[in-house]
Design an enzyme around this catalytic site. Structure first.
Site, PDB file in Angstrom:
ATOM      1  N   ASN A   9       0.859  -1.192   0.000  1.00 25.02           N
ATOM      2  CA  ASN A   9       0.000   0.000   0.000  1.00 25.02           C
ATOM      3  C   ASN A   9       0.896   1.243   0.000  1.00 25.02           C
ATOM      4  O   ASN A   9       1.484   1.584   1.024  1.00 25.02           O
ATOM      5  CB  ASN A   9      -0.908  -0.032   1.248  1.00 25.02           C
ATOM      6  CG  ASN A   9      -1.782   1.203   1.352  1.00 25.02           C
ATOM      7  OD1 ASN A   9      -1.853   2.023   0.426  1.00 25.02           O
ATOM      8  ND2 ASN A   9      -2.456   1.356   2.485  1.00 25.02           N
ATOM      9  N   TRP A  10       0.976   1.878  -1.149  1.00 22.26           N
ATOM     10  CA  TRP A  10       1.868   3.039  -1.283  1.00 22.26           C
ATOM     11  C   TRP A  10       1.302   4.295  -0.629  1.00 22.26           C
ATOM     12  O   TRP A  10       1.998   5.297  -0.532  1.00 22.26           O
ATOM     13  CB  TRP A  10       2.141   3.320  -2.770  1.00 22.26           C
ATOM     14  CG  TRP A  10       3.083   2.351  -3.408  1.00 22.26           C
ATOM     15  CD1 TRP A  10       3.570   1.196  -2.878  1.00 22.26           C
ATOM     16  CD2 TRP A  10       3.669   2.464  -4.713  1.00 22.26           C
ATOM     17  NE1 TRP A  10       4.407   0.578  -3.760  1.00 22.26           N
ATOM     18  CE2 TRP A  10       4.486   1.331  -4.905  1.00 22.26           C
ATOM     19  CE3 TRP A  10       3.569   3.393  -5.744  1.00 22.26           C
ATOM     20  CZ2 TRP A  10       5.213   1.121  -6.071  1.00 22.26           C
ATOM     21  CZ3 TRP A  10       4.289   3.184  -6.917  1.00 22.26           C
ATOM     22  CH2 TRP A  10       5.099   2.060  -7.073  1.00 22.26           C
ATOM     23  N   LYS A  11       0.023   4.255  -0.274  1.00 23.46           N
ATOM     24  CA  LYS A  11      -0.643   5.448   0.298  1.00 23.46           C
ATOM     25  C   LYS A  11      -0.421   6.645  -0.622  1.00 23.46           C
ATOM     26  O   LYS A  11      -0.408   6.474  -1.848  1.00 23.46           O
ATOM     27  CB  LYS A  11      -0.163   5.678   1.733  1.00 23.46           C
ATOM     28  CG  LYS A  11      -0.294   4.414   2.598  1.00 23.46           C
ATOM     29  CD  LYS A  11      -0.056   4.617   4.056  1.00 23.46           C
ATOM     30  CE  LYS A  11      -0.241   3.295   4.783  1.00 23.46           C
ATOM     31  NZ  LYS A  11      -0.107   3.400   6.222  1.00 23.46           N
ATOM     32  N   HIS A  95      -9.592   1.425   5.535  1.00 20.32           N
ATOM     33  CA  HIS A  95      -8.285   1.687   6.148  1.00 20.32           C
ATOM     34  C   HIS A  95      -8.454   2.721   7.260  1.00 20.32           C
ATOM     35  O   HIS A  95      -9.240   3.663   7.126  1.00 20.32           O
ATOM     36  CB  HIS A  95      -7.289   2.187   5.088  1.00 20.32           C
ATOM     37  CG  HIS A  95      -5.873   2.126   5.569  1.00 20.32           C
ATOM     38  ND1 HIS A  95      -5.368   3.042   6.463  1.00 20.32           N
ATOM     39  CD2 HIS A  95      -4.869   1.245   5.316  1.00 20.32           C
ATOM     40  CE1 HIS A  95      -4.107   2.714   6.730  1.00 20.32           C
ATOM     41  NE2 HIS A  95      -3.784   1.624   6.052  1.00 20.32           N
ATOM     42  N   GLU A  97      -6.748   5.124   8.080  1.00 17.21           N
ATOM     43  CA  GLU A  97      -6.489   6.517   7.684  1.00 17.21           C
ATOM     44  C   GLU A  97      -7.728   7.126   7.037  1.00 17.21           C
ATOM     45  O   GLU A  97      -7.996   8.316   7.195  1.00 17.21           O
ATOM     46  CB  GLU A  97      -5.261   6.557   6.747  1.00 17.21           C
ATOM     47  CG  GLU A  97      -3.976   6.343   7.535  1.00 17.21           C
ATOM     48  CD  GLU A  97      -2.858   5.639   6.779  1.00 17.21           C
ATOM     49  OE1 GLU A  97      -2.918   5.562   5.543  1.00 17.21           O
ATOM     50  OE2 GLU A  97      -1.921   5.166   7.445  1.00 17.21           O
ATOM     51  N   GLU A 167      -5.257  -4.527  11.014  1.00 13.33           N
ATOM     52  CA  GLU A 167      -4.223  -3.505  11.172  1.00 13.33           C
ATOM     53  C   GLU A 167      -4.472  -2.717  12.466  1.00 13.33           C
ATOM     54  O   GLU A 167      -5.262  -1.756  12.463  1.00 13.33           O
ATOM     55  CB  GLU A 167      -4.251  -2.526   9.988  1.00 13.33           C
ATOM     56  CG  GLU A 167      -3.938  -3.150   8.658  1.00 13.33           C
ATOM     57  CD  GLU A 167      -3.410  -2.127   7.657  1.00 13.33           C
ATOM     58  OE1 GLU A 167      -2.335  -2.370   7.093  1.00 13.33           O
ATOM     59  OE2 GLU A 167      -4.049  -1.078   7.466  1.00 13.33           O
ATOM     60  N   GLY A 173       2.665   2.681  10.799  1.00 12.00           N
ATOM     61  CA  GLY A 173       3.602   3.776  10.590  1.00 12.00           C
ATOM     62  C   GLY A 173       4.371   4.201  11.825  1.00 12.00           C
ATOM     63  O   GLY A 173       5.000   5.258  11.839  1.00 12.00           O
ATOM     64  N   SER A 212       3.767  -1.728  10.410  1.00  6.35           N
ATOM     65  CA  SER A 212       5.213  -1.681  10.655  1.00  6.35           C
ATOM     66  C   SER A 212       5.949  -2.989  10.387  1.00  6.35           C
ATOM     67  O   SER A 212       6.857  -3.357  11.139  1.00  6.35           O
ATOM     68  CB  SER A 212       5.494  -1.202  12.087  1.00  6.35           C
ATOM     69  OG  SER A 212       5.033   0.124  12.255  1.00  6.35           O
ATOM     70  N   GLY A 234       2.941  -1.194   4.344  1.00  6.47           N
ATOM     71  CA  GLY A 234       2.844   0.241   4.050  1.00  6.47           C
ATOM     72  C   GLY A 234       4.190   0.778   3.593  1.00  6.47           C
ATOM     73  O   GLY A 234       4.661   0.494   2.487  1.00  6.47           O
ATOM     74  N   GLY A 235       4.846   1.531   4.465  1.00  2.59           N
ATOM     75  CA  GLY A 235       6.099   2.217   4.132  1.00  2.59           C
ATOM     76  C   GLY A 235       7.135   1.340   3.440  1.00  2.59           C
ATOM     77  O   GLY A 235       7.774   1.765   2.466  1.00  2.59           O
TER      78      GLY A 235
HETATM   79  P1  13P Z   1       3.155   0.609   7.693  1.00  2.00           P
HETATM   80  O1  13P Z   1       3.653  -0.717   7.176  1.00  2.00           O
HETATM   81  O2  13P Z   1       3.860   1.784   7.122  1.00  2.00           O
HETATM   82  O3  13P Z   1       3.085   0.611   9.192  1.00  2.00           O
HETATM   83  O4  13P Z   1       1.625   0.750   7.172  1.00  2.00           O
HETATM   84  C1  13P Z   1       0.753  -0.305   7.296  1.00  2.00           C
HETATM   85  C2  13P Z   1      -0.480   0.038   6.567  1.00  2.00           C
HETATM   86  O5  13P Z   1      -1.196   0.949   6.943  1.00  2.00           O
HETATM   87  C3  13P Z   1      -0.775  -0.717   5.344  1.00  2.00           C
HETATM   88  O6  13P Z   1      -2.055  -0.445   4.881  1.00  2.00           O
END
Ligand code: 13P
Length: 265
Positions: A9-11, A95, A97, A167, A173, A212, A234-235
């Protein structure tokens, strides 16, 4: 049989060059991979470009969001049919977010789930608790409420060929991934919760963990748990080598897959 699934997930990250180069390299590095499904979720504006670069059948495209309407006067939105039209397979919904910054409720997320199923796309339903809810022992209550919004409106059949991503919000993050044994307990709770409605569907549903997961070692610990079927990264999904090492963790945790390791350079 459920299979392993890793989604990156590149956000709100990336650009034209990054999208092109990343997908091209990923396809080269993972040529003929068959032990898991991999999907990349770039921002909507780069989905079509990403699709054009994908050359391996086990690498798919995921969107990060969808509207509840299929067409009409809904300025700024993207429909499930449009995502399908350009070759998207998975769509992340619910999600944290989006729940936080866009005030998306369980009922609203359930509508997205429904529109995706009707369009033949695979929902990746994100669920999970806040730090406070975790400390108050409310993890199971929060997760079951999030699942109930779909069960009540669409029934257990909607979960056929769907994905749930657990999650915990406090781990996203933050660099603080949850303890794999505790995550296993939550995943087992989720599977058993669905089992009360239908054993086959519960056994087949893919339950990913997200939060993470930044390296192969952590990923390996998660993949060793029986109910953790994949990772929503994510990251770390923006760093090609790290992302590949997380995929590699699947093969190292399953003896039957070791022979496939040699196809990951
Ligand atoms: P991180 O891996 O950056 O913690 O993000 C997880 C996430 O929100 C994937 O959707």
């Amino acid at each position: 049989m459920r299979h392993r699934l890793i989604i990156g997930n590149w956000k709100l990250n990336g650009n034209k060059n990054i999208t092109k180069n990343f997908i091209k390299s990923l396809c080269t590095e993972l040529s003929n991979i068959s032990f898991c499904d991999i999907a990349i979720a770039p921002p909507a504006v780069y989905l079509y470009l990403a699709k054009q670069e994908i050359s391996n059948i086990n690498i798919s495209l995921s969107a990060q969001n969808v509207d509840i309407n299929l067409c009409g006067a809904f300025t700024g939105e993207t429909s499930a049919d449009m995502l399908k039209d350009i070759g998207v397979k998975y769509v992340i919904i619910g999600h944290s977010e989006r729940r936080t910054y866009h005030k998306e409720t369980n009922d609203f997320v359930a509508k997205k789930f429904q529109v995706l199923k009707q369009s033949g796309l695979i929902p990746v339903l994100c669920i999970g608790e806040t730090q406070e809810e975790n400390e108050a022992g409310k993890t199971e209550e929060v997760c079951s409420n999030q699942i109930d919004a779909i069960l009540k409106t669409q029934g257990i059949l909607a979960f056929q060929k769907s994905v749930i991503a657990y999650e915990p919000i406090w781990s996203i993050g933050t660099g603080k991934s949850a303890n794999p044994i505790q995550v296993q307990k939550v995943h087992n709770f989720i599977r058993n919760y669905l089992k009360k409605q239908d054993t086959t569907i519960a056994e087949q549903i893919i339950i990913q963990y997200g939060g993470s997961v930044n390296d192969e070692k952590k990923a390996t610990e998660f993949f060793m748990q029986p109910d953790i079927d994949g990772i929503l990264v994510g990251g770390a999904s923006l760093k090609l080598n790290v992302f590949i090492s997380i995929i590699r963790a699947i093969a190292t945790t399953n003896k039957n897959l070791k022979s496939e390791l040699n196809i990951i350079k």
